[in-house]
Design a protein around this motif. Structure first.
Motif, PDB file in Angstrom:
ATOM      1  N   VAL A   1       0.827  -1.210   0.000  1.00 33.82           N
ATOM      2  CA  VAL A   1       0.000   0.000   0.000  1.00 33.82           C
ATOM      3  C   VAL A   1       0.861   1.260   0.000  1.00 33.82           C
ATOM      4  N   ILE A   2       2.036   1.198   0.613  1.00 33.94           N
ATOM      5  CA  ILE A   2       2.954   2.343   0.604  1.00 33.94           C
ATOM      6  C   ILE A   2       3.508   2.556  -0.801  1.00 33.94           C
ATOM      7  N   LEU A   3       3.786   1.471  -1.524  1.00 35.42           N
ATOM      8  CA  LEU A   3       4.249   1.632  -2.903  1.00 35.42           C
ATOM      9  C   LEU A   3       3.183   2.279  -3.782  1.00 35.42           C
ATOM     10  N   VAL A   4       1.919   1.896  -3.598  1.00 35.83           N
ATOM     11  CA  VAL A   4       0.827   2.521  -4.355  1.00 35.83           C
ATOM     12  C   VAL A   4       0.724   3.998  -3.979  1.00 35.83           C
ATOM     13  N   GLU A   5       0.777   4.310  -2.687  1.00 38.76           N
ATOM     14  CA  GLU A   5       0.737   5.698  -2.226  1.00 38.76           C
ATOM     15  C   GLU A   5       1.907   6.489  -2.794  1.00 38.76           C
ATOM     16  N   THR A   6       3.084   5.881  -2.839  1.00 33.34           N
ATOM     17  CA  THR A   6       4.275   6.544  -3.372  1.00 33.34           C
ATOM     18  C   THR A   6       4.075   6.911  -4.840  1.00 33.34           C
ATOM     19  N   MET A   7       3.528   5.988  -5.620  1.00 31.53           N
ATOM     20  CA  MET A   7       3.265   6.280  -7.033  1.00 31.53           C
ATOM     21  C   MET A   7       2.236   7.394  -7.187  1.00 31.53           C
TER      22      MET A   7
ATOM     23  N   PHE B   1      -5.336  16.243  -3.338  1.00 40.16           N
ATOM     24  CA  PHE B   1      -5.686  15.086  -4.147  1.00 40.16           C
ATOM     25  C   PHE B   1      -6.171  13.990  -3.211  1.00 40.16           C
ATOM     26  N   PHE B   2      -7.388  13.533  -3.437  1.00 37.20           N
ATOM     27  CA  PHE B   2      -7.972  12.499  -2.593  1.00 37.20           C
ATOM     28  C   PHE B   2      -8.093  11.219  -3.413  1.00 37.20           C
ATOM     29  N   LEU B   3      -7.378  10.184  -2.990  1.00 39.29           N
ATOM     30  CA  LEU B   3      -7.394   8.911  -3.701  1.00 39.29           C
ATOM     31  C   LEU B   3      -8.815   8.369  -3.733  1.00 39.29           C
ATOM     32  N   GLY B   4      -9.318   8.107  -4.929  1.00 39.69           N
ATOM     33  CA  GLY B   4     -10.693   7.644  -5.090  1.00 39.69           C
ATOM     34  C   GLY B   4     -10.788   6.169  -5.418  1.00 39.69           C
ATOM     35  N   THR B   5      -9.968   5.717  -6.343  1.00 41.75           N
ATOM     36  CA  THR B   5      -9.963   4.304  -6.705  1.00 41.75           C
ATOM     37  C   THR B   5      -8.528   3.844  -6.940  1.00 41.75           C
ATOM     38  N   VAL B   6      -8.317   2.557  -6.752  1.00 33.53           N
ATOM     39  CA  VAL B   6      -7.052   1.908  -7.083  1.00 33.53           C
ATOM     40  C   VAL B   6      -7.417   0.616  -7.805  1.00 33.53           C
ATOM     41  N   ASP B   7      -6.860   0.431  -9.004  1.00 31.69           N
ATOM     42  CA  ASP B   7      -7.201  -0.722  -9.831  1.00 31.69           C
ATOM     43  C   ASP B   7      -5.936  -1.376 -10.383  1.00 31.69           C
ATOM     44  N   LYS B   8      -6.091  -2.602 -10.839  1.00 40.20           N
ATOM     45  CA  LYS B   8      -5.049  -3.327 -11.570  1.00 40.20           C
ATOM     46  C   LYS B   8      -3.713  -3.339 -10.830  1.00 40.20           C
ATOM     47  N   VAL B   9      -3.781  -3.510  -9.513  1.00 38.74           N
ATOM     48  CA  VAL B   9      -2.562  -3.510  -8.690  1.00 38.74           C
ATOM     49  C   VAL B   9      -1.887  -4.871  -8.776  1.00 38.74           C
ATOM     50  N   LYS B  10      -0.580  -4.832  -9.000  1.00 42.87           N
ATOM     51  CA  LYS B  10       0.222  -6.062  -9.004  1.00 42.87           C
ATOM     52  C   LYS B  10       1.529  -5.768  -8.293  1.00 42.87           C
TER      53      LYS B  10
ATOM     54  N   ARG C   1      -5.757  10.580 -17.786  1.00 39.69           N
ATOM     55  CA  ARG C   1      -6.732  11.668 -17.930  1.00 39.69           C
ATOM     56  C   ARG C   1      -6.482  12.673 -16.824  1.00 39.69           C
ATOM     57  N   VAL C   2      -6.417  13.934 -17.170  1.00 39.12           N
ATOM     58  CA  VAL C   2      -6.196  14.990 -16.183  1.00 39.12           C
ATOM     59  C   VAL C   2      -7.177  16.120 -16.461  1.00 39.12           C
ATOM     60  N   SER C   3      -7.976  16.466 -15.448  1.00 38.82           N
ATOM     61  CA  SER C   3      -8.844  17.638 -15.523  1.00 38.82           C
ATOM     62  C   SER C   3      -8.693  18.406 -14.215  1.00 38.82           C
ATOM     63  N   LYS C   4      -9.349  19.536 -14.099  1.00 38.26           N
ATOM     64  CA  LYS C   4      -9.255  20.361 -12.889  1.00 38.26           C
ATOM     65  C   LYS C   4      -9.824  19.659 -11.660  1.00 38.26           C
ATOM     66  N   ARG C   5     -10.673  18.645 -11.863  1.00 35.13           N
ATOM     67  CA  ARG C   5     -11.346  17.984 -10.741  1.00 35.13           C
ATOM     68  C   ARG C   5     -10.978  16.514 -10.552  1.00 35.13           C
ATOM     69  N   MET C   6     -10.250  15.927 -11.534  1.00 36.07           N
ATOM     70  CA  MET C   6      -9.994  14.490 -11.474  1.00 36.07           C
ATOM     71  C   MET C   6      -8.682  14.163 -12.184  1.00 36.07           C
ATOM     72  N   ILE C   7      -7.984  13.173 -11.611  1.00 37.30           N
ATOM     73  CA  ILE C   7      -6.740  12.669 -12.199  1.00 37.30           C
ATOM     74  C   ILE C   7      -6.878  11.161 -12.333  1.00 37.30           C
ATOM     75  N   LYS C   8      -6.558  10.634 -13.493  1.00 36.14           N
ATOM     76  CA  LYS C   8      -6.467   9.172 -13.683  1.00 36.14           C
ATOM     77  C   LYS C   8      -5.060   8.911 -14.196  1.00 36.14           C
ATOM     78  N   GLN C   9      -4.327   8.052 -13.462  1.00 35.27           N
ATOM     79  CA  GLN C   9      -2.948   7.758 -13.808  1.00 35.27           C
ATOM     80  C   GLN C   9      -2.662   6.271 -13.683  1.00 35.27           C
TER      81      GLN C   9
ATOM     82  N   TRP D   1      -4.831   4.368 -10.723  1.00 35.39           N
ATOM     83  CA  TRP D   1      -5.591   5.016  -9.668  1.00 35.39           C
ATOM     84  C   TRP D   1      -6.278   6.246 -10.214  1.00 35.39           C
ATOM     85  N   MET D   2      -7.275   6.695  -9.460  1.00 36.36           N
ATOM     86  CA  MET D   2      -7.996   7.919  -9.771  1.00 36.36           C
ATOM     87  C   MET D   2      -8.009   8.750  -8.496  1.00 36.36           C
TER      88      MET D   2
END
Length: 143
Positions: A57-63, A83-92, A111-119, A135-136
């Motif tokens: 979970v720390i590695l995901v937070e770090t990314m 930035f508030f973490l909303g979702t985490v997907d496809k974690v390996k 995807r990057v907008s003023k209200r949402m980030i998907k990376q 994550w989003m």
């Protein structure tokens, strides 16, 4: 050579929960950042004392922090945005990260907008892939 190591000006996180040391490169497509984990990191005392490993979970937070810091550096959001973490997907999790390892996070902006980030991100030690995730984050303010 780093683009910046002034991460505290880019993220609201502080020790012991600030996990980005420097941004190496960034553009509209993504970024590369690093973090060196040391035996002084708080979680090693309990995860695991006889064989310390960075928690997944720390590695995901770090990314996620690395991706947000790079976007902040590029002035993609209003000053003071959170930035508030909303979702985490496809974690390996592919390999362990241990004290003394420097992790290189390669982040792709989906995807990057003023209200949402998907990376999406990949965390490497040297050439070894250790973790990957998507994550989003919702972008907001403290008010």
């Amino acid at each position: 050579m780093a683009v910046t190591n002034d991460i505290k000006s880019l993220l609201p996180h502080r020790e012991p929960f600030l996990f980005v040391d420097e941004i190496v490169s960034c553009d509209e497509n993504g970024s590369v950042s690093t973090r060196k984990f040391t035996e002084n990191d708080f979680f090693f005392k309990g995860h695991f004392p006889e064989y310390p490993v960075v928690p997944g979970v720390i590695l995901v937070e770090t990314m996620a922090q690395a991706g947000g810091a790079a976007l902040s550096f590029q002035k993609k959001f209003d000053d003071g945005s959170l930035f508030f973490l909303g979702t985490v997907d496809k974690v390996k999790f592919k390999n362990q990260v241990r004290p003394g390892d420097t992790v290189r996070m390669e982040i792709t902006n989906l995807r990057v907008s003023k209200r949402m980030i998907k990376q999406a991100g990949k965390a490497y030690v040297g050439d070894t892939l250790c973790a990957e995730a998507e994550w989003m984050c919702l972008v907001g303010s403290a008010n």
